[in-house]
Each structure stands twice: as structure tokens, then as C-alpha cells.
Design a protein around this motif. Structure first.
Motif, PDB file in Angstrom:
ATOM      1  N   GLY A 288      35.470 104.388  47.133  1.00 27.32           N
ATOM      2  CA  GLY A 288      34.344 104.195  46.224  1.00 27.32           C
ATOM      3  C   GLY A 288      34.731 103.493  44.934  1.00 27.32           C
ATOM      4  O   GLY A 288      34.022 102.598  44.453  1.00 27.32           O
ATOM      5  N   PHE A 289      35.870 103.863  44.355  1.00 23.44           N
ATOM      6  CA  PHE A 289      36.321 103.243  43.116  1.00 23.44           C
ATOM      7  C   PHE A 289      36.735 101.783  43.346  1.00 23.44           C
ATOM      8  O   PHE A 289      36.508 100.926  42.495  1.00 23.44           O
ATOM      9  CB  PHE A 289      37.479 104.039  42.511  1.00 23.44           C
ATOM     10  N   PHE A 290      37.343 101.497  44.496  1.00 22.68           N
ATOM     11  CA  PHE A 290      37.733 100.118  44.798  1.00 22.68           C
ATOM     12  C   PHE A 290      36.510  99.212  44.927  1.00 22.68           C
ATOM     13  O   PHE A 290      36.497  98.083  44.414  1.00 22.68           O
ATOM     14  CB  PHE A 290      38.547 100.070  46.094  1.00 22.68           C
ATOM     15  N   GLY A 316      25.661 100.693  46.506  1.00 20.13           N
ATOM     16  CA  GLY A 316      25.327 101.759  47.436  1.00 20.13           C
ATOM     17  C   GLY A 316      26.558 102.436  48.012  1.00 20.13           C
ATOM     18  O   GLY A 316      26.540 103.635  48.300  1.00 20.13           O
ATOM     19  N   VAL A 317      27.640 101.669  48.175  1.00 20.57           N
ATOM     20  CA  VAL A 317      28.877 102.245  48.701  1.00 20.57           C
ATOM     21  C   VAL A 317      29.602 103.026  47.609  1.00 20.57           C
ATOM     22  O   VAL A 317      29.906 104.213  47.762  1.00 20.57           O
ATOM     23  CB  VAL A 317      29.794 101.139  49.266  1.00 20.57           C
ATOM     24  N   GLY A 318      29.879 102.354  46.478  1.00 19.83           N
ATOM     25  CA  GLY A 318      30.653 102.995  45.419  1.00 19.83           C
ATOM     26  C   GLY A 318      29.958 104.178  44.790  1.00 19.83           C
ATOM     27  O   GLY A 318      30.464 105.310  44.798  1.00 19.83           O
ATOM     28  N   ALA A 319      28.773 103.945  44.251  1.00 15.82           N
ATOM     29  CA  ALA A 319      28.039 105.018  43.592  1.00 15.82           C
ATOM     30  C   ALA A 319      27.545 106.060  44.589  1.00 15.82           C
ATOM     31  O   ALA A 319      27.431 107.241  44.258  1.00 15.82           O
ATOM     32  CB  ALA A 319      26.867 104.441  42.801  1.00 15.82           C
ATOM     33  N   GLY A 320      27.261 105.628  45.812  1.00 17.41           N
ATOM     34  CA  GLY A 320      26.813 106.587  46.829  1.00 17.41           C
ATOM     35  C   GLY A 320      27.896 107.601  47.160  1.00 17.41           C
ATOM     36  O   GLY A 320      27.633 108.805  47.261  1.00 17.41           O
ATOM     37  N   ILE A 321      29.121 107.134  47.310  1.00 17.15           N
ATOM     38  CA  ILE A 321      30.246 108.029  47.579  1.00 17.15           C
ATOM     39  C   ILE A 321      30.511 108.935  46.386  1.00 17.15           C
ATOM     40  O   ILE A 321      30.659 110.156  46.524  1.00 17.15           O
ATOM     41  CB  ILE A 321      31.502 107.208  47.933  1.00 17.15           C
ATOM     42  N   PHE A 322      30.541 108.341  45.193  1.00 17.07           N
ATOM     43  CA  PHE A 322      30.835 109.132  43.995  1.00 17.07           C
ATOM     44  C   PHE A 322      29.776 110.203  43.772  1.00 17.07           C
ATOM     45  O   PHE A 322      30.092 111.368  43.485  1.00 17.07           O
ATOM     46  CB  PHE A 322      30.924 108.219  42.770  1.00 17.07           C
ATOM     47  N   GLY A 323      28.505 109.828  43.882  1.00 15.95           N
ATOM     48  CA  GLY A 323      27.436 110.785  43.635  1.00 15.95           C
ATOM     49  C   GLY A 323      27.453 111.966  44.583  1.00 15.95           C
ATOM     50  O   GLY A 323      27.191 113.105  44.182  1.00 15.95           O
ATOM     51  N   ALA A 324      27.772 111.714  45.844  1.00 19.20           N
ATOM     52  CA  ALA A 324      27.815 112.803  46.820  1.00 19.20           C
ATOM     53  C   ALA A 324      29.031 113.692  46.635  1.00 19.20           C
ATOM     54  O   ALA A 324      28.976 114.900  46.855  1.00 19.20           O
ATOM     55  CB  ALA A 324      27.795 112.224  48.236  1.00 19.20           C
ATOM     56  N   LEU A 325      30.148 113.100  46.213  1.00 19.11           N
ATOM     57  CA  LEU A 325      31.399 113.862  46.103  1.00 19.11           C
ATOM     58  C   LEU A 325      31.561 114.592  44.782  1.00 19.11           C
ATOM     59  O   LEU A 325      32.279 115.601  44.726  1.00 19.11           O
ATOM     60  CB  LEU A 325      32.598 112.926  46.289  1.00 19.11           C
ATOM     61  N   PHE A 326      30.926 114.113  43.724  1.00 22.04           N
ATOM     62  CA  PHE A 326      31.167 114.663  42.390  1.00 22.04           C
ATOM     63  C   PHE A 326      30.992 116.186  42.327  1.00 22.04           C
ATOM     64  O   PHE A 326      31.930 116.903  41.943  1.00 22.04           O
ATOM     65  CB  PHE A 326      30.278 113.951  41.372  1.00 22.04           C
TER      66      PHE A 326
END
Length: 409
Positions: A288-290, A316-326
């Protein structure tokens, strides 16, 4: 506690309808101020920064409130009304002071949404089912964002950018109906604050000092702040570029950017919810950060509106991963402490600081060196955050027998 189909549907619709309310006007504020009042980018960035600073100051107290209160549903209703009411006042004012005041009130009220939704979810599902359920939460949240953005784009094209204010009002009413359908007696309030963890055997909240001594939690806070310092200004900058290319199409094209990202976030949230227990948290975070860093660099390659919308898919990839994992990572790192929501608020403060500073910094760079320089600056910040996650942040998934690392008291 076993989650019933009734509870699941109630959480689904709450996340769907609240999606358009919890972030206020977001990028539409920049379009409105630029198109209707002809504000300069630096002034727009300053308003957004002031609101962001207010929100970040409120995040930790908001988390503490959600930890303590048993009226979590009422808190969501009151906050939704305040956010929407503040935004509905904007068409009747144009001064910097009044606009800044309304957006500050909106940001203050909006600070409770994230911990309240996470707490209600944890209180209903328990820690073991939380990862999968929160992935489902994010799926419906992104679907709601996509739906509202489509409506905003179409209606704004027909009736002008002011229509997004009234769309938010409709979504607020639906959110209130949805939260009323969440059964109050289904929420275990001890469990909702991360206290019901048999492995730790605690029945009282730990002191706040235990959080300050958790090195992994503090490192994750830094990563969160850098992520949002890089991310928050990207879509508003794209909106401003679109306004310069074609003012009439700016709102519809911004809506297209949001819809494109949100549609990608739906499968990303589902993937995190289904696989984060099996694969761990870190591989998702690194990816996600990459992608965030890559997105910032790609914006400078072309001013073509279709290219800009296409690049926005990567959000959608970066923020989507971060938002779900946070919240999942925060839950991992605070299990058994009884401080889940205040920790969620504190880390939201950390990334809120980055988000608040991002538009102001980007606006200044735009005025000094142009939009390309601003995008590259944000991409450089994202690259630093990616390296920190990859090289320094450990895995937090509890089933991988990871022992939390604490600094010496």
C-alpha cells in the motif's frame, strides 16, 4: 459474541450511508471555493489545514469518549448532524473566517466517526472475528463513497457544485436510520474498548503509559503520519488541475476520480479482510505504501483528464489497504489493554497531523513551483514512509507468535 445476520446487515448499511458524511465535503470543498469564490490555492489549503488541525486535536479525546460512553450510537447521530449542518451553511457565506469556522466544526464532529464505528464493530464481533468484519465494513464504506460520488458528479454537472451539500443531507438522514437499526444490547462495551481478551486476563483498562512505551505502536504512528502527509493533498490538487482544464467538468471529473478509487478499494478491503489473518499485516502495508509513492510520481506525466482519473485508480489500492488495516493493527497492538479506542484516536491524531499539513504544504509548493513540483514532493514523502514500513515495522498479527516490544520504562 456470535454475530447475527441482523447485526451484520445493520453494520453494512451504517458504513454505506455514513461514507459520504464522515469526511465532510473532502475534495469538493476545493472545487467549490475555487469555482464559486475564486480563492487562491494557498487560501484553500489553509482552510483545509485549519480544519485538519482541529480534527487532529480532537481525535484522542474522541477515542477516550468512545471508550467510556455506552451511547456510541447517539454520538454518531449527533456528529453526523453537526457535520452536515456545517456544510449546508457554506452556500450562504464567502468570507475566509466563516468558511474556516464551519469546516472546523465539521472536522471536530467528524473526529468521532472512526473510533465509534470500530468500537461498535469490535463490541459486536469480538477480536477473533474483527479482521474479517472490518474488511466488510470498509467494503461497504467504499461502495457508499462510490455511489455518492457518482450521484454528486451527475447532479453537479446538471445543477452546479452546490448540489453536493444537499446530497450529504440525504445521506445523513439515511445514516441516522441505519444506526438506529444497530441493536444497542448487541454491543459489549468492555469488548468494544479491547478489554475482553482472555489471553491477557485483564478486566480493568491499563494505564496510558503502557501505550507510550509500546515502540511498535509509536513507529506505526509515524508511518501513518507520513502516509497521510503524502496522500491527503493529492486528490485536491488533481481537482484544482481539472478546474483549470475545464471548470464545468471539474466536479464530474473529480467524482470520476473518487468513484474509480472507491471501486478499487472495494476488492482491496475484501482482500484484507479475508487474507490479513493468513498472510499477515506487513505484506499489505508494504504494498500500500509503495503504490502511494508510485501514484504521486505518475501524476506529473500528463495533464490529460483521463490520465489523471486513471492514475487515481491507484489510490484505491494504497488507501484501500491502509484504511482496512489501520484499526486491525491498532487492535493487535492494544489487545487486552482496554485502550483500543483512545489508541485509535491517538494514532488518528498522528495521521491527522500529516493530513492537515499536507494541503497547506502542497498549496505553497504549487504557488512557488507549480503542480508537478507539488506532486513530486508528495511522492518523495511517500517513498520515505514506504522504506520505514519495509525496513523497520514488524509484523503485528497475533497468530504469528509475535511478542510486543516495549521500551524500558
Amino acid at each position: 459474541m456470535k454475530q447475527s445476520a441482523v447485526h451484520s446487515r445493520a453494520l453494512d448499511w451504517l458504513n454505506f450511508f455514513l461514507a459520504d458524511v464522515r469526511d465532510g465535503l473532502g475534495p469538493y470543498l476545493a472545487i467549490y471555493l475555487l469555482a464559486v469564490h475564486q480563492w487562491q490555492p494557498a487560501s484553500i489549503g489553509l482552510v483545509m489545514t485549519l480544519a485538519g488541525v482541529t480534527a487532529l486535536v480532537a481525535q484522542t479525546p474522541a477515542g477516550a469518549l468512545i471508550d467510556r460512553t455506552r451511547a456510541k450510537r447517539a454520538v454518531i447521530v449527533i456528529a453526523a448532524l453537526l457535520v452536515t449542518g456545517s456544510c449546508l451553511l457554506l452556500p450562504f457565506m464567502a468570507s475566509f473566517t466563516l468558511v474556516a469556522l464551519t469546516q472546523t466544526v465539521s472536522a471536530l464532529a467528524g473526529s468521532v466517526f472512526a473510533p465509534a464505528i470500530a468500537a461498535i464493530t469490535l463490541g459486536i464481533t469480538g477480536p477473533k472475528a474483527f479482521t474479517r468484519r472490518f474488511g466488510r465494513n470498509e467494503t461497504f464504506n467504499h461502495a457508499g463513497n462510490a455511489c455518492s460520488a457518482l450521484l454528486a458528479g451527475g447532479l453537479a454537472y446538471l445543477f452546479g457544485p452546490v448540489v453536493v451539500f444537499y446530497l450529504m443531507a440525504v445521506m445523513t438522514v439515511m445514516s441516522i436510520i441505519a444506526v438506529a437499526r444497530v441493536p444497542a444490547d448487541a454491543i459489549d462495551h468492555q469488548q468494544a474498548r479491547g478489554l475482553s481478551d482472555a489471553a491477557h486476563g485483564h478486566d480493568q483498562p491499563a494505564g496510558l503509559r503502557v501505550l507510550l512505551h509500546n515502540r511498535t505502536l509509536l513507529l506505526f504512528a509515524v508511518c501513518c503520519a507520513l502516509f497521510h502527509l503524502a496522500n491527503a493533498a493529492m486528490l485536491p490538487l488533481v481537482s484544482q488541475k481539472l478546474s483549470q482544464i475545464d471548470l464545468r467538468l471539474a466536479t464530474p471529473l473529480t467524482s470520476a476520480c473518487i468513484v474509480a478509487a472507491q471501486l478499487v478499494m472495494v476488492p482491496m478491503a475484501m482482500l484484507v479482510g479475508n487474507k490479513a489473518e493468513q498472510w499477515g499485516r506487513k505484506p499489505f502495508l508494504v504494498a500500500g505504501f509503495f503504490v502511494l509513492a508510485l501514484r504521486g510520481a505518475l501524476y506529473v506525466l500528463s495533464d490529460n483528464p483521463f490520465w489523471l482519473v486513471g492514475v487515481q485508480l491507484l489510490d484505491g489500492v494504497g488507501a484501500g489497504i491502509f484504511g482496512a488495516l489501520f484499526p486491525i493493527v491498532v487492535k493487535d497492538l492494544t489487545a487486552g489493554t482496554g485502550r483500543f479506542n483512545v489508541s485509535l484516536g491517538a494514532l488518528t491524531t498522528a495521521f491527522g497531523l500529516g493530513a492537515a499539513l499536507s494541503p497547506g504544504i502542497a498549496g505553497l509548493v504549487v504557488q512557488a513551483a507549480g503542480y508537478d513540483a507539488a506532486f513530486l514532493t508528495l511522492a518523495a514523502i511517500a517513498t520515505a514512509a514506504w522504506l520505514l514500513v519495509w525496513l523497520a515495522l514488524p509484523e503485528t498479527a497475533p497468530q504469528m507468535d509475535r511478542t510486543l516490544e516495549y521500551a524500558e520504562s
